[in-house]
Design an enzyme around this catalytic site. Sequence first.
Site, short mmCIF file in Angstrom:
data_model
loop_
_atom_site.label_atom_id
_atom_site.label_comp_id
_atom_site.label_asym_id
_atom_site.label_seq_id
_atom_site.Cartn_x
_atom_site.Cartn_y
_atom_site.Cartn_z
CB SER A 146 -9.08 -1.25 6.30
OG SER A 146 -9.67 -2.25 7.11
CG HIS A 167 -6.06 1.39 4.08
ND1 HIS A 167 -7.30 1.91 3.73
CD2 HIS A 167 -6.20 0.03 3.96
CE1 HIS A 167 -8.11 0.93 3.42
NE2 HIS A 167 -7.47 -0.22 3.55
CD GLU A 179 -7.91 5.63 2.94
OE1 GLU A 179 -8.88 6.40 2.86
OE2 GLU A 179 -7.94 4.58 3.62
CG ASN A 217 -12.37 0.75 4.12
OD1 ASN A 217 -12.80 0.40 3.03
ND2 ASN A 217 -11.31 0.18 4.67
#
Length: 318
Positions: A146, A167, A179, A217
């Site tokens: 992540s 991700h 992602e 993130n």
Amino acid sequence: MDSRRQPLMLQLRSAPARQRVSRRMGGQDMQTVAVIGAGQMGSGIAQTVAQHGMQVLLSDIDLAVAERAKAGIDTALGKLVGKGKLSNTEAEAALARITPVADYEPMAEAELVIEAATEKEEIKRRIFEAAGKVLAQGAIMATNTSSIPITRMASSSPDPARFIGLHFFNPVPVMGLIEVIPGLATSPDTVARTRTFAEKLGKEVVEAQDEPGFVVNRILLPMINEAVFVLGQGTANVADIDKGCRIGLNHPMGPLELADFVGLDTCLDIVRVLYNTTGDSKYRPAPLLMKYVEAGWLGRKSGRGFYDYSQEVPVPTR
């Protein structure tokens, strides 16, 4: 799994399987996907892939862990049946596509190998090196990290051109986003095939460049970290911080509730990656976040974090 468990004879036995996978690639859909790591994320990935018609090889540090994960997936599928979202036949077929495995050798049959271990770079690197010994010719190796830079980790894979970030978001069967993060050496073909795989799972795809935290993130974790700063400085309590963000920002849950759901140790790992990779002090971890992790208060998975989960209704701890 230890790379020392992968002797030369294993590599020789795996060669024909790797060649078979290479021959059947040719732009076709992926048929077999290996998932390394049978925790919350790995189990969710395995369930989602199996529900979409692909065979799954699920592994962890030993076979018993992978078998327990499959039992958990059985329970999750049963709940979907109970809610009318899946038929018994569909649930049974999905479960039958998941095979727990004890080592990496069967992964020579996979067109895609997804690492979904803990967010510790040294552990991930050991996995890439060991699994890379049986990776099929033309198969893709992906990491579910992540936040950790893809280009940096690709150096531990057998072919950086076939290494990519993939991700998923928790809970994987529910969340509609993936992602896709190419590294500096990732080939356009690898990106295209990975994107096709993600879309086959019914997910929306965001392609991010290989920058710390990628897209989601990079935005989310500083907000969570800042919420912990606000709590630690006494600006507001847990309930009011979360209420303020739910109502004022129209978020489905507050940042502290979300941190508990993600896992405070995972949040801290990601914030540390942002801080150590960029060197920017705006990403420094909140002291209270570090204290909670040191205390073993990791959120929902430990029964206590910013909320106490010992009762039916979670209670704020501050």
